[in-house]
Design an enzyme around this catalytic site. Sequence first.
Site, PDB file in Angstrom:
ATOM      1  N   ASP A 157      -1.455  -0.969   6.109  1.00 54.02           N
ATOM      2  CA  ASP A 157      -1.640  -0.453   7.467  1.00 54.02           C
ATOM      3  C   ASP A 157      -3.077  -0.112   7.804  1.00 54.02           C
ATOM      4  O   ASP A 157      -3.418   0.037   8.966  1.00 54.02           O
ATOM      5  CB  ASP A 157      -0.776   0.795   7.678  1.00 54.02           C
ATOM      6  CG  ASP A 157      -1.379   2.010   6.990  1.00 54.02           C
ATOM      7  OD1 ASP A 157      -1.630   1.926   5.774  1.00 54.02           O
ATOM      8  OD2 ASP A 157      -1.613   3.032   7.665  1.00 54.02           O
ATOM      9  N   ASP A 198      -7.072  -2.354   4.196  1.00 55.53           N
ATOM     10  CA  ASP A 198      -6.070  -3.327   3.760  1.00 55.53           C
ATOM     11  C   ASP A 198      -6.319  -4.716   4.341  1.00 55.53           C
ATOM     12  O   ASP A 198      -5.698  -5.686   3.899  1.00 55.53           O
ATOM     13  CB  ASP A 198      -4.663  -2.867   4.172  1.00 55.53           C
ATOM     14  CG  ASP A 198      -4.212  -1.630   3.413  1.00 55.53           C
ATOM     15  OD1 ASP A 198      -4.574  -1.507   2.233  1.00 55.53           O
ATOM     16  OD2 ASP A 198      -3.506  -0.791   3.997  1.00 55.53           O
ATOM     17  N   ASP A 234       0.864  -1.168   0.000  1.00 56.21           N
ATOM     18  CA  ASP A 234       0.000   0.000   0.000  1.00 56.21           C
ATOM     19  C   ASP A 234       0.911   1.232   0.000  1.00 56.21           C
ATOM     20  O   ASP A 234       2.114   1.122   0.265  1.00 56.21           O
ATOM     21  CB  ASP A 234      -0.873  -0.038   1.262  1.00 56.21           C
ATOM     22  CG  ASP A 234      -1.797   1.159   1.363  1.00 56.21           C
ATOM     23  OD1 ASP A 234      -2.327   1.579   0.324  1.00 56.21           O
ATOM     24  OD2 ASP A 234      -1.965   1.675   2.480  1.00 56.21           O
TER      25      ASP A 234
END
Length: 642
Positions: A536, A540, A340
Amino acid sequence: MNEHEHVQDHSHDHDHDQAQNSWLSKWPLLTALLILVAMQVLELGFELELNAWISLLIYIIAYLLAGYPVLYLAFKKASRFDFFNEFVLMSVATLGAFAIGAYSEGVAVMVFYSIGEWFQDAAVDKAKRNIKALLDFRPDRVDVIRGAQVHTVKPQEVSLEETIQVKPGEKLALDGVLRTQKAFFNTAALTGESKPEQKTQGEQVYAGMINLNQLIQVQVKALFKDSKLSKILEMVQDATTRKSRTQLFISRFAAVYTPIVFLLALIVVVLPFFLVDTYIFRDWLYRGLVFLVISCPCALVVSIPLGYFGGIGLASKNGVLFKGANFLDVMTKVDTIVMDKTGTLTLGVFKVQELKCVSLDEKTFLQYVAALERKSSHPIAVAITAYASAKDAFSGNEQLEALDLEELAGLGLKAQVNGRSLLIGNARLLRKYNISYDTALDAIAETIVVVAIDDIYEGYLRIADELKPDAKHAVESLQKAGLQVVMLSGDRQSVVESVAGTLGITNFAGDLMPEQKVERLSALKAAGHRVAFVGDGLNDAPVIALADAGIAMGGLGSDAAIETADIVIQNDQPSKIPALIKVGNITRNIVWQNICLAMGVKVLVLILGAGGVATLWEAVIADVGVALLAILNAVRIQNFRI
């Protein structure tokens, strides 16, 4: 015999008190060793032949002192019709040695086997204690302020929202919010970083941090059992019970290997009767007993879990939590790292990166802008206000006030400041009011806040999420290791492209919803890639769960991401990703070294034993020796630097 049984039935319950492995508690075994040494000195050194019955009695005493626990466990297992295990194996081998008059060798086998087991217990105990000691920094007393008095109580007795007091040099026992203006902490227990970290009033502080410089007060926000450190400890303790494929294979292998060796030992004794003209039963029985002794699977059953304990401990020491030994193996096979962007490669905090003024000086420009933005709690407004404060724009009596403040949905803000009309927002806001500006701003990927005063363009601020200092190094290290790096983000495509360009990532995508991230990762897995995902945020969690290895950032990360993840990076540094792969490789190499060492020595001694070359002495020394070498090899994992 599987590993679980080995652990349970031979006091391999490594959570028992350390004193159990002390020298004093092993006096029967040490006495047996002294008797054996004394008898060997008399018989071999002084060539003194004792009366056969006296000699037998002395050896029986030594045998029972050393072998009672093994004989007891062998009987217990045999009574449950479990004959193919190391305890029955050692009992049969040693009693067989006594039956053919090889008293000293029977005692030697039992003594050295028991010493090997003692050392194995001690090594596993130490490994588990080391893992816990790395993390369990919680004090057992805490000073809580109740009324005007300070009471010393157990951390479990402190309630939410109570205020605790922490002296310099003391450890925090509970999670909370700092009430003191500022303080410095050693956060090594949580992050693996020894560099002092400054916290200011209102910031989160966690159990396990060490207060460095002054008396502080902390308002408790989580109960003792719910603290971040408690969860970390729980994760690590659980990790030691989740076995890798190698551990499971060795457990299954030992269950098959032991009965096969029993059968081979029987064949060694019986088959020569039909093939050898000079067959002597005692000689071939002796060779069969050598088979039984060397076949003990302890070196494998103990040293391999010990290797994985070491790997988990090494990672914990460096701020990375593996939730199971199996994920150490998984990380050695991963070929693609998907990340990410926000909070993983970037800090997840907006900051003003650039300011350009047209006619006003910078301080005056910031005073006008801050007059509006400090009224807002939007992350961009907070970033601008912080920047203005850092540039000392609020000094003296020059602070301006915004009047008639109006929010224009999707465009920005409008107000009167110091008698002048002020517009702050995106480029669409200026186009709406037909105010000309530098159109080159439209090509900038990051967020641009433009400013107009009295319908005249006066400049802009460029605001962006800041890259983590080690992000580029992390990406370069992964690429040098031959791993494919992919970035998937929900942020705008232009921003994602800009960050990818800076980091050297060629495979990236922006404007993704959580389900689209799942689709992208599924496609990578369908193409045959072994994928680790690093994220995080709450969004996600689904893709972390889907990946072969899900990695969460533990500091900035959401609880959902951390709970779902297989591996947690406690200090939010992406440079820990190459490090955790290195830990996996180190652990795998040590484990396979132990497997090859143990099996190589065992096969060699089996062949020598069948040929009548190896004696029971050599068999037990080889068995215990290879077990100790494997243990020492496994223990050294925690001394590696990554």
